[in-house]
Scaffold this active site. Sequence first.
Site, PDB file in Angstrom:
ATOM      1  N   GLY B  49    -108.518  31.124  36.642  1.00 49.49           N
ATOM      2  CA  GLY B  49    -107.655  30.991  35.195  1.00 49.49           C
ATOM      3  C   GLY B  49    -108.647  30.092  34.207  1.00 49.49           C
ATOM      4  N   LEU B  52    -106.388  26.448  29.052  1.00 50.99           N
ATOM      5  CA  LEU B  52    -106.849  25.340  28.411  1.00 50.99           C
ATOM      6  C   LEU B  52    -107.172  24.373  29.772  1.00 50.99           C
ATOM      7  CD1 LEU B  52    -104.029  24.231  25.983  1.00 50.99           C
ATOM      8  CD2 LEU B  52    -106.574  24.744  25.832  1.00 50.99           C
ATOM      9  N   SER B 293     -92.910  29.240  16.439  1.00 48.08           N
ATOM     10  CA  SER B 293     -93.144  27.834  16.814  1.00 48.08           C
ATOM     11  C   SER B 293     -91.918  26.937  16.404  1.00 48.08           C
ATOM     12  CB  SER B 293     -94.071  27.379  15.791  1.00 48.08           C
ATOM     13  OG  SER B 293     -94.327  25.881  16.032  1.00 48.08           O
ATOM     14  N   ARG B 339     -85.520  21.477  23.243  1.00 44.17           N
ATOM     15  CA  ARG B 339     -85.388  22.811  23.405  1.00 44.17           C
ATOM     16  C   ARG B 339     -84.074  23.394  24.197  1.00 44.17           C
ATOM     17  NH1 ARG B 339     -91.810  24.195  24.185  1.00 44.17           N
ATOM     18  NH2 ARG B 339     -92.298  23.904  21.941  1.00 44.17           N
ATOM     19  N   HIS B 410     -89.716  30.790  27.971  1.00 43.54           N
ATOM     20  CA  HIS B 410     -91.026  30.289  27.424  1.00 43.54           C
ATOM     21  C   HIS B 410     -92.128  29.754  28.296  1.00 43.54           C
ATOM     22  CE1 HIS B 410     -93.824  29.335  24.355  1.00 43.54           C
ATOM     23  NE2 HIS B 410     -93.583  28.133  24.521  1.00 43.54           N
ATOM     24  N   GLU B 434     -99.896  24.247  33.517  1.00 47.03           N
ATOM     25  CA  GLU B 434     -98.533  25.149  33.708  1.00 47.03           C
ATOM     26  C   GLU B 434     -98.278  25.517  35.216  1.00 47.03           C
ATOM     27  OE1 GLU B 434     -97.341  28.167  31.147  1.00 47.03           O
ATOM     28  OE2 GLU B 434     -95.378  28.267  31.924  1.00 47.03           O
ATOM     29  N   ARG B 444     -89.670  20.709  29.249  1.00 46.94           N
ATOM     30  CA  ARG B 444     -90.872  20.030  28.687  1.00 46.94           C
ATOM     31  C   ARG B 444     -90.592  19.841  27.088  1.00 46.94           C
ATOM     32  NH1 ARG B 444     -94.460  22.427  25.783  1.00 46.94           N
ATOM     33  NH2 ARG B 444     -93.996  24.673  26.255  1.00 46.94           N
ATOM     34  N   LEU B 450     -99.883  21.896  25.636  1.00 50.84           N
ATOM     35  CA  LEU B 450    -101.299  21.753  25.531  1.00 50.84           C
ATOM     36  C   LEU B 450    -102.180  20.384  26.003  1.00 50.84           C
ATOM     37  CD1 LEU B 450    -101.265  23.496  21.878  1.00 50.84           C
ATOM     38  CD2 LEU B 450    -101.470  24.362  24.058  1.00 50.84           C
TER      39      LEU B 450
END
Lengths: 252, 646
Positions: B49, B52, B293, B339, B410, B434, B444, B450
């Site tokens: 992978g 990031l 976003s 969220r 998500h 992740e 989260r 990130l």
Amino acid sequence: MSSTDLIKVHLKVWRQDGPQAKGFFEDYTLDEVNTHMSFLEMLDVLNERLMKDKKEPIEFDHDCREGICGSCNLVINGVPHGPEMLTAACQLHMRHFKDGETITIEPWRATAFPIIKDLVVDRNAFDRIMSAGGYISVSTGNAPDANAIPISKPDSDSAMDYAVCIGCGACVAACPNSSASLFTGAKVSQLSRLPQGAPERKKRVIAMVDQMEKEGFGDCSNFAECEAVCPVGISITAIANMRTEYVKAVLG
Amino acid sequence: MEVADKKYTFNWDNKIPTGPVEKKWSTHKNNIKLVNPSNKRKYNIIVVGTGLAGASAAASLGELGYNVKAFCIQDSARRAHSIAAQGGINAAKNYQNDGDSIWRLFYDTVKGGDYRSREANVYRLAEVSNSIIDQCVAQGVPFAREYGGTLTNRSFGGAQLSRTFYARGQTGQQLLLGAYSALMKSMKSGKVAVHTREEMLELVTVDGEAKGIISRNLVTGKINRHAADAVLLCTGGYGNVFYLSTNAKNSNVTAAWRCHRKGALFANPSFTQIHPTCIPVSGEYQSKLTLMSESLRNDGRVWVPKKVNDKRHPNEIPEDERDYYLERIYPSFGNLVPRDVASRNAKIVCDEGRGVGETGLAVYLDFRDAIKRDGEDAIRDRYGNLFDMYHKITDDNPYKLPMRIYPAVHYTMGGLWVDYNLMTTVPGLFALGEANFSDHGANRLGASALMQGLADGYFVIPYTIGNYLAETKPGQITTDHAAFDQVEKEITEEISKLLSIKGSKTILDFHRQLGKIMWDKVGMSRDEDGLKQAIAEIQALRKEFWTDVFVPGKAATYNKYLEYALRVADFLELGELMARDALERKESCGGHFRLESQTPEGEAKRDDENYSHVSAWEFKGKDAEPVEHREPLEFENVKLTQRSYK
């Protein structure tokens, strides 16, 4: 959903079994395409039908379907990413096509992007251009405090305008010379606007331009087709910047 | 490790250092075993992978002198799905002088995760957050700035401080391109080899230790062997088990799931984040969902009509007939609640029949007042590209009409269980970003994914991997070892089997059906009956898949639907584990909402007495019941309270 949201489309799709195989256009008709579908969803629907008929589906690259990963690479009716300005093929919706329209779908065509299968091409040449110099050589852990070097907002914003390139390659596909100048110029421009990029400024532009030529991309003759098809609106000034940087680097 | 309960023996050492939380990471770094610089070149490390976590890890380990092979399924490392993150990245810089600190970022993250994460891991995350910003700026990441030339910040859900750094609405793209540029630099130096369009299909273990992988070249279909002294899994999350999610189409669980089957425990698999601000589903053909976003909630106001079934045009609904329900219920956080809270409330108002749009499964996110206050130009400057994206997809103009949004899957907080060194229960196998479970608990916070991906890759693994490698003799296993023969044979047979079924249903039929079970029964709210049904339905669907799926084409060619079939096969196993995990956790916490466990006001009600632990599942065979182990969570610094955003 009213019937006015449904259209019929005829597709001419490039099929090619492998890199060495001879390609051809195959015709398909979809009778009821919902206009709220994305272009790639329309291809999904066609592929589902092909597989229900035990036929081989059409291969095409896609991933994020949000216009940011740069995977999708369809030439639609002769235009990379299709008729909508500032829109990658994955964000193009069927509402932009007419009932009964014939739509031609082809892959990027460029010597430096050999076809893998159907609409899928090999774009590793872009990685090699980046590897030649598209970075600032700072090893992990070596960085000063982020606010140690102030950068004016206009410079930073301008760097960002070039940094948004998604590396899709539409610029190459649109260029009569298959030049990668917009792609390369965008990275050169971004890094040359930032103080962090200064130490390698000359070395970078020479290495990247040399690599671009080595990969078999053509020269830029200012057609500006690249700018017209760029899904994120990279300005052709990127190429002018790259040339200036190159001349300065070679002469200075 | 202390045993939580006789039934749930936990035998793995989480390697969390002793001492005060502020000192744990520095103490640990001082005690970590080192690999001599001239010996580093003898070690081969595989990084799977290139998002990031993967790109930053591969580049950093290459810089240290290790030999790194990095793998990605896309045609370039730059296309990993981290690229699509929009909003920002948190750091405790306190550049705004608003009282931020490492402690506050730590505290907010533990609280935001509803007290189901490890204090030590989260503290370390907050501690290295500042170095990430420094590193990215040095790489040329063009973060947003003030006119004076300094970096600017914005606020994000679940925080009362401005600590989020951003690059317009494309922060993930810019951070990933930064890490990708470091990876390209390492590629040039020859320390990292990047294998694009190459998918890991199996982990190879020898005497229980990770010694390599089997991969498939996605262009030629060739099965390849790669030996290594350590394997790093940086393969992201598994939200696509729900079929529709904001994940990229090719994001999948296969690499992580195959490691789980080889002995890596899977922790908290049911902890899924359902993001409140996504563009609603428009039809059956829908292939993915697009996130808007969370930063939009800084200026957008969420509302639905007060009346049930109000079909009026939004601009014709007068102010006193609108219910700004988040502002009403949560006056202190308002539209900026975390969220999970925002998503659940959207579901509640839609379930009441007050949802909007054609399907009734949407709420408004309205910028009218912000535009009136700050002007259209200011709003365009902040969110222009998001507004354009919304316009492209829906054909509505959000400057004139409120956006319609609805929650969508998500992010997955669950993942492979790792110790403080990010090593899984398979020695030599590490999980970053992740793909692991460690930092976000049951929910989260925005702009923390990130941060975690880059923390793990740039600033944690370069240190902690040394601890394992220093005690491992390099290059002991080569690809001619019998373990490779065995695993290659298994995977080749699996591919032949899939291609030979030639059934009547497409892969998509199965994936969509699985997604519906997951969304309805293992989604925003869960209960015992539904979860038990889900388990039975998934088992039946899995059987049907292996007898009636149609996989087109051949093995030894480019064949995207074959890749897809292998991934869906694994999702069909994972989905069941998620339901089992959700069933076993009878409390509500964060994104995991059990209908049986709520406060009188309908908020998630935790049960710290019985569930203050990590559920780590052990694979026991494809059709055998998995075994749950429990790692108790100890809170020495943060006081457990019922989360309140009122």
